[in-house]
Design a protein around this motif. Structure first.
Motif, PDB file in Angstrom:
ATOM      1  N   VAL A  55      -1.542   2.625 181.120  1.00 20.77           N
ATOM      2  CA  VAL A  55      -1.046   3.422 182.244  1.00 20.77           C
ATOM      3  C   VAL A  55       0.476   3.281 182.256  1.00 20.77           C
ATOM      4  N   VAL A  56       1.170   4.408 182.346  1.00 22.63           N
ATOM      5  CA  VAL A  56       2.633   4.399 182.443  1.00 22.63           C
ATOM      6  C   VAL A  56       2.990   4.853 183.856  1.00 22.63           C
ATOM      7  N   GLY A  57       3.391   3.886 184.681  1.00 22.24           N
ATOM      8  CA  GLY A  57       3.660   4.150 186.100  1.00 22.24           C
ATOM      9  C   GLY A  57       2.459   3.721 186.912  1.00 22.24           C
ATOM     10  N   ALA A  58       2.595   2.645 187.671  1.00 21.08           N
ATOM     11  CA  ALA A  58       1.456   1.998 188.338  1.00 21.08           C
ATOM     12  C   ALA A  58       0.992   2.676 189.619  1.00 21.08           C
ATOM     13  N   THR A  59       1.534   3.831 189.965  1.00 19.02           N
ATOM     14  CA  THR A  59       1.264   4.566 191.202  1.00 19.02           C
ATOM     15  C   THR A  59       1.881   3.839 192.401  1.00 19.02           C
ATOM     16  N   TRP A  60       1.769   4.451 193.586  1.00 21.13           N
ATOM     17  CA  TRP A  60       2.460   3.960 194.784  1.00 21.13           C
ATOM     18  C   TRP A  60       1.945   2.640 195.343  1.00 21.13           C
ATOM     19  N   THR A  61       0.627   2.438 195.369  1.00 18.95           N
ATOM     20  CA  THR A  61       0.055   1.287 196.087  1.00 18.95           C
ATOM     21  C   THR A  61      -1.159   0.748 195.342  1.00 18.95           C
ATOM     22  N   PRO A  62      -1.621  -0.442 195.715  1.00 19.27           N
ATOM     23  CA  PRO A  62      -2.890  -0.916 195.153  1.00 19.27           C
ATOM     24  C   PRO A  62      -4.038   0.062 195.439  1.00 19.27           C
ATOM     25  N   GLU A  63      -4.020   0.711 196.615  1.00 18.66           N
ATOM     26  CA  GLU A  63      -5.063   1.685 196.954  1.00 18.66           C
ATOM     27  C   GLU A  63      -5.057   2.859 195.975  1.00 18.66           C
ATOM     28  N   THR A  64      -3.870   3.395 195.679  1.00 19.94           N
ATOM     29  CA  THR A  64      -3.821   4.524 194.741  1.00 19.94           C
ATOM     30  C   THR A  64      -4.105   4.065 193.316  1.00 19.94           C
ATOM     31  N   ALA A  65      -3.749   2.834 192.991  1.00 20.61           N
ATOM     32  CA  ALA A  65      -4.105   2.296 191.669  1.00 20.61           C
ATOM     33  C   ALA A  65      -5.629   2.224 191.530  1.00 20.61           C
ATOM     34  N   LYS A  66      -6.299   1.803 192.585  1.00 22.65           N
ATOM     35  CA  LYS A  66      -7.766   1.745 192.572  1.00 22.65           C
ATOM     36  C   LYS A  66      -8.358   3.144 192.404  1.00 22.65           C
ATOM     37  N   LEU A  67      -7.768   4.137 193.091  1.00 25.24           N
ATOM     38  CA  LEU A  67      -8.226   5.523 192.924  1.00 25.24           C
ATOM     39  C   LEU A  67      -8.022   5.994 191.484  1.00 25.24           C
ATOM     40  N   LEU A  68      -6.893   5.614 190.895  1.00 27.27           N
ATOM     41  CA  LEU A  68      -6.627   5.998 189.508  1.00 27.27           C
ATOM     42  C   LEU A  68      -7.644   5.358 188.565  1.00 27.27           C
ATOM     43  N   VAL A  69      -7.946   4.104 188.778  1.00 31.28           N
ATOM     44  CA  VAL A  69      -8.943   3.432 187.928  1.00 31.28           C
ATOM     45  C   VAL A  69     -10.282   4.164 188.008  1.00 31.28           C
ATOM     46  N   ALA A  70     -10.669   4.593 189.183  1.00 30.59           N
ATOM     47  CA  ALA A  70     -11.923   5.350 189.334  1.00 30.59           C
ATOM     48  C   ALA A  70     -11.862   6.653 188.537  1.00 30.59           C
ATOM     49  N   GLU A  71     -10.712   7.327 188.570  1.00 32.49           N
ATOM     50  CA  GLU A  71     -10.547   8.565 187.793  1.00 32.49           C
ATOM     51  C   GLU A  71     -10.626   8.280 186.295  1.00 32.49           C
ATOM     52  N   ILE A  72      -9.996   7.209 185.867  1.00 35.44           N
ATOM     53  CA  ILE A  72     -10.015   6.845 184.445  1.00 35.44           C
ATOM     54  C   ILE A  72     -11.447   6.543 184.006  1.00 35.44           C
ATOM     55  N   LYS A  73     -12.208   5.883 184.855  1.00 32.66           N
ATOM     56  CA  LYS A  73     -13.604   5.561 184.516  1.00 32.66           C
ATOM     57  C   LYS A  73     -14.460   6.810 184.358  1.00 32.66           C
ATOM     58  N   ASN A  74     -14.032   7.925 184.972  1.00 35.64           N
ATOM     59  CA  ASN A  74     -14.737   9.195 184.765  1.00 35.64           C
ATOM     60  C   ASN A  74     -14.460   9.778 183.384  1.00 35.64           C
ATOM     61  N   VAL A  75     -13.392   9.300 182.741  1.00 35.82           N
ATOM     62  CA  VAL A  75     -12.984   9.810 181.432  1.00 35.82           C
ATOM     63  C   VAL A  75     -13.433   8.883 180.306  1.00 35.82           C
ATOM     64  N   THR A  76     -13.337   7.568 180.541  1.00 39.48           N
ATOM     65  CA  THR A  76     -13.624   6.603 179.481  1.00 39.48           C
ATOM     66  C   THR A  76     -14.074   5.262 180.065  1.00 39.48           C
ATOM     67  N   PRO A  77     -14.948   4.563 179.354  1.00 38.18           N
ATOM     68  CA  PRO A  77     -15.323   3.218 179.794  1.00 38.18           C
ATOM     69  C   PRO A  77     -14.368   2.136 179.269  1.00 38.18           C
ATOM     70  N   LYS A  78     -13.373   2.524 178.494  1.00 37.57           N
ATOM     71  CA  LYS A  78     -12.447   1.558 177.893  1.00 37.57           C
ATOM     72  C   LYS A  78     -11.647   0.846 178.981  1.00 37.57           C
ATOM     73  N   PRO A  79     -11.324  -0.427 178.737  1.00 39.01           N
ATOM     74  CA  PRO A  79     -10.577  -1.193 179.748  1.00 39.01           C
ATOM     75  C   PRO A  79      -9.107  -0.788 179.805  1.00 39.01           C
ATOM     76  N   ILE A  80      -8.541  -0.916 180.985  1.00 41.17           N
ATOM     77  CA  ILE A  80      -7.099  -0.719 181.163  1.00 41.17           C
ATOM     78  C   ILE A  80      -6.462  -2.076 180.886  1.00 41.17           C
ATOM     79  N   THR A  81      -5.733  -2.159 179.788  1.00 43.15           N
ATOM     80  CA  THR A  81      -5.172  -3.453 179.405  1.00 43.15           C
ATOM     81  C   THR A  81      -3.671  -3.546 179.599  1.00 43.15           C
ATOM     82  N   GLU A  82      -3.004  -2.384 179.756  1.00 43.64           N
ATOM     83  CA  GLU A  82      -1.550  -2.390 179.901  1.00 43.64           C
ATOM     84  C   GLU A  82      -1.121  -1.402 180.976  1.00 43.64           C
ATOM     85  N   VAL A  83      -0.136  -1.818 181.753  1.00 46.44           N
ATOM     86  CA  VAL A  83       0.517  -0.931 182.716  1.00 46.44           C
ATOM     87  C   VAL A  83       2.016  -1.093 182.491  1.00 46.44           C
ATOM     88  N   ILE A  84       2.677   0.023 182.233  1.00 40.98           N
ATOM     89  CA  ILE A  84       4.110  -0.012 181.952  1.00 40.98           C
ATOM     90  C   ILE A  84       4.878   0.454 183.190  1.00 40.98           C
TER      91      ILE A  84
END
Length: 156
Positions: A55-84
């Motif tokens: 992920v490049v850009g961690a989003t505004w808040t932990p809440e929005t980061a959690k929403l992003l993770v949910a969106e990513i899980k709709n695309v791939t089961p791969k783990p998020i290992t890096e945030v730039i």
């Protein structure tokens, strides 16, 4: 930073039209654009690699980061290992705590890291102050009666 407040006031009706949302849109190949609407719309990027997600850009808040993770899980089961973090501002680093909590490594330049450590509390207070001003403005704006002949539309 003082130049941002007038811009925030002008865009308040759009920024706070609903609860925060995060939309993940395919761009090309392994790249996705993230649109985060927490405070003001901001864009981040997601790269889905062969075995992990960056992920490049961690989003505004932990809440929005959690929403992003949910969106990513709709695309791939791969783990998020890096945030730039591309800079130390909350729109780029606000979700760091959530990403760190799920095991992602936070990556930035030394300068960004140093500025994040030095100015984080100040940046959070600035966003909170601006958010309160915008919420008061929004409340006033939404309760104000518009003339019947107005052709103003709330649009994104």
């Amino acid at each position: 930073m003082k130049q941002i407040l007038p811009m925030l006031l002008l865009s308040a009706p759009l920024a706070f039209a609903a609860d925060p949302t995060v939309v993940l849109t395919p761009l090309q190949g392994h790249l996705y654009v993230v649109e985060d609407s927490f405070y003001l719309k901001e864009n981040s990027m997601v790269y889905v690699g062969d075995s992990f997600v960056t992920v490049v850009g961690a989003t505004w808040t932990p809440e929005t980061a959690k929403l992003l993770v949910a969106e990513i899980k709709n695309v791939t089961p791969k783990p998020i290992t890096e945030v730039i973090d591309t800079n130390y501002h909350p729109d780029r680093a606000g979700g760091n705590a959530y990403f760190k909590g799920i095991g992602a490594k936070i990556i930035s330049t030394k300068l960004t890291s140093d500025l994040l450590m030095k100015h984080w509390d100040e940046m959070v207070r600035y966003v909170q102050k601006g958010r309160r001003v915008i919420q008061r403005f929004r409340s006033s704006y939404l309760t104000r009666r518009l003339p019947v002949t107005s052709n103003c539309n709330a649009a994104e």
